[in-house]
Design a protein around this motif. Structure first.
Motif, mmCIF file in Angstrom:
data_model
loop_
_atom_site.group_PDB
_atom_site.id
_atom_site.type_symbol
_atom_site.label_atom_id
_atom_site.label_comp_id
_atom_site.label_asym_id
_atom_site.label_seq_id
_atom_site.Cartn_x
_atom_site.Cartn_y
_atom_site.Cartn_z
ATOM 1 N N ARG A 157 0.757 -1.370 0.004
ATOM 2 C CA ARG A 157 -0.041 0.071 -0.072
ATOM 3 C C ARG A 157 0.957 1.094 -0.013
ATOM 4 O O ARG A 157 0.408 2.225 -0.524
ATOM 5 N N ASN A 254 -0.716 4.796 4.132
ATOM 6 C CA ASN A 254 -0.089 4.006 3.011
ATOM 7 C C ASN A 254 0.828 3.168 3.881
ATOM 8 O O ASN A 254 1.453 2.278 3.556
ATOM 9 N N THR A 257 0.220 -2.161 5.491
ATOM 10 C CA THR A 257 -0.088 -2.863 4.793
ATOM 11 C C THR A 257 -0.518 -4.375 5.599
ATOM 12 O O THR A 257 0.540 -4.656 6.365
ATOM 13 N N SER A 271 0.847 -7.879 9.665
ATOM 14 C CA SER A 271 0.919 -6.566 8.845
ATOM 15 C C SER A 271 2.430 -5.939 9.257
ATOM 16 O O SER A 271 3.323 -6.457 9.913
ATOM 17 N N TRP A 372 -5.760 -4.111 -0.246
ATOM 18 C CA TRP A 372 -5.118 -3.124 -1.340
ATOM 19 C C TRP A 372 -5.617 -1.793 -1.502
ATOM 20 O O TRP A 372 -4.883 -0.951 -1.587
ATOM 21 N N SER A 375 -4.396 2.184 -1.447
ATOM 22 C CA SER A 375 -2.938 2.265 -2.062
ATOM 23 C C SER A 375 -2.632 3.611 -2.754
ATOM 24 O O SER A 375 -3.453 4.080 -3.526
#
Length: 485
Positions: A157, A254, A257, A271, A372, A375
């Motif tokens: 991301r 961002n 992820t 993560s 996703w 992103s």
């Protein structure tokens, strides 16, 4: 003629190493090519000759109208890095070095047979952990297939898909010509290669622009944000997945992820935050506290580390990463996967509970949700069509057996075929459950990196609105269908 030299090893049926070079990570599909050309790394001068040998090999095979396929890691779930019978398989797994590195800018050129584990270890050494490449976490996956399919990773991301970090390819085309491919040269081919897994040529080298990490007081660091596998009640499961999908996909920065890993009866979160632990705590504490309240304990752990340590975890050493290769033949498995992209609407409570029950009911080995949405690379360049999804949902079933006999050096394809059929049933049942549970507007194709052999002819499922354009490019660059991948 096909021939062997210092840079190329020729393997034919009956040779001792034929089973190793002819098969991939999954052995579902019979692979019996007439010839295997193993491209090897040597020194700087010989590496140029290795590419020239690929060039000459393509010309030779094309002149005899022999089908060609390439193998880097051999992880294709649809068997595209294998040939059922006849043809020439070009094995790049020994063509696996870094050719050039710019330690100031993070630009590297690597040979296409390198596996992700080896790449990460070499990047860590070269850049002293200051730069990262955002790729997947399975260290035996080949870089070439990974980036050509798009490439989800635990930094996705923030830095985009793996293909978004590729700024150039060296390619041997269907006429045996070496081409440099980038935004500036062979622009359409560059677009096609990034995200299609398409058979437009043999990629021999890949140029990557790595991403510089933010400095912390401990140096350039990332922070793992994980839970162990948890056995949750239906109510906890619904609350946990609902919280995760809303935060990881829509509300988080961002730098964060996240992936959910589901197994029959259990679930865990993996993560990464691209920053130090103190920054991660500041940003993620409200989210973590909500998880802990749902579960009823302080279940989430944060651990600061270098990029390499984060990817290796406790399972591998750096030395193992540097010498990463596919599993021994006796350990190869039958494995099928399917993928569906979730868009527009989050999963509701009924869907979450039904999916989790289906894993147990049909004995599906695992399922993953890869966040996703949100992103910053939503509109990146390339042929991958599904950047606007919320998350990828893919699932797989695995079966182990005594498939390889080291004494005869043969695979038992009757047993492999039987077990492949046996794992198809739970996969088909799970697919039907998903199709009946999810709303049509929630689904948008699937990820080509988790390609399903049963959807081999359904190109629009994987390529969406880019299908016809990719067909035109394929016809232009390889009119005689020399390349089989």
């Amino acid at each position: 003629m096909l021939y062997a030299n210092a840079n190329v090893k020729l393997v034919v049926p009956g040779d001792k190493n034929y089973p190793w070079h002819s098969t991939g990570n999954q052995i579902n599909w019979k692979s019996l090519p007439s010839y295997i050309v193993v491209v090897r790394s040597t020194n700087d001068v010989e590496n140029v000759r290795s590419t020239n040998d690929v060039e000459n090999g393509v010309k030779c095979a094309a002149s005899y109208k022999m089908t060609l396929a390439a193998k880097s890691g051999g992880h294709s779930f649809a068997g595209t890095s294998q040939l059922a019978s006849g043809g020439v398989l070009v094995d790049f797994t020994e063509f696996n070095n870094v050719e050039s590195i710019n330690v100031e800018t993070g630009l590297i050129t690597v040979q296409s047979g390198i596996l992700l584990g080896r790449l990460y270890a070499l990047i860590s050494d070269a850049f002293d952990s200051k730069f990262i490449f955002g790729g997947g976490t399975c260290p035996s996956v080949g870089l070439a297939g990974h980036v050509l399919g798009g490439g989800f990773g635990l930094y996705g991301r923030g830095v985009g898909m793996s293909m978004d970090q590729v700024v150039g390819f060296e390619v041997v085309d269907a006429q045996g010509r070496i081409k440099q491919v980038s935004q500036k040269e062979n622009h359409l081919l560059f677009w096609a290669l990034k995200g299609s897994c398409g058979s437009f040529g043999f990629v021999t080298k890949i140029v990557i622009q790595c991403t510089q990490l933010k400095e912390t007081i401990d140096g350039p660091m990332v922070t793992s944000v994980n839970t162990p596998y948890m056995n949750l009640t239906d109510s906890q499961l619904v609350d946990f997945v609902d919280l995760w999908q809303r935060y990881a996909i829509k509300e988080s920065p961002n730098e964060y992820t996240s992936t959910l890993a589901l197994h029959p009866g259990s679930i865990k979160m993996n993560s990464v935050y691209t920053g130090g632990i103190e920054e991660a705590k500041t940003v993620l504490t409200p989210f973590i506290e909500k998880i802990n309240r749902i579960v009823g304990s302080n279940i989430v752990t944060l651990q600061q580390s270098t990029m390499l340590d984060q990817v290796m975890g406790i399972k591998y050493t750096k030395e193992q990463f540097l010498h990463m290769q596919l599993p021994e033949l006796e350990k190869r498995e039958v494995k099928l996967v399917k993928s569906v992209n979730i868009r527009k609407e989050f999963l509701n409570s009924h869907q979450i509970k039904t999916i989790m029950k289906g894993l147990s009911q049909f004995n599906v080995t695992y399922m993953e949700f890869k966040a996703w949405g949100g992103s910053k690379v939503i509109n990146g360049f390339g042929s991958y069509p599904y950047r606007n999804i919320l998350f990828d949902l893919h699932y797989g079933t695995t079966k182990s057996g005594n498939y390889y006999n080291p004494e005869t050096q043969l695979f038992d394809y009757n047993l492999i075929d039987r077990d492949t059929q046996s794992v198809m049933t739970p996969m088909e049942n799970m697919e039907q459950l998903l199709l009946s549970t999810l709303k049509r507007r929630q689904i948008q194709g699937g990820y080509i990196g988790y390609s399903d052999i049963q959807k081999a002819d359904d190109l629009k499922y994987y390529y969406g609105q880019n299908t016809e354009k990719l067909k035109r490019i394929k016809k232009h660059v390889d009119p005689n269908n020399v390349f089989n991948n």
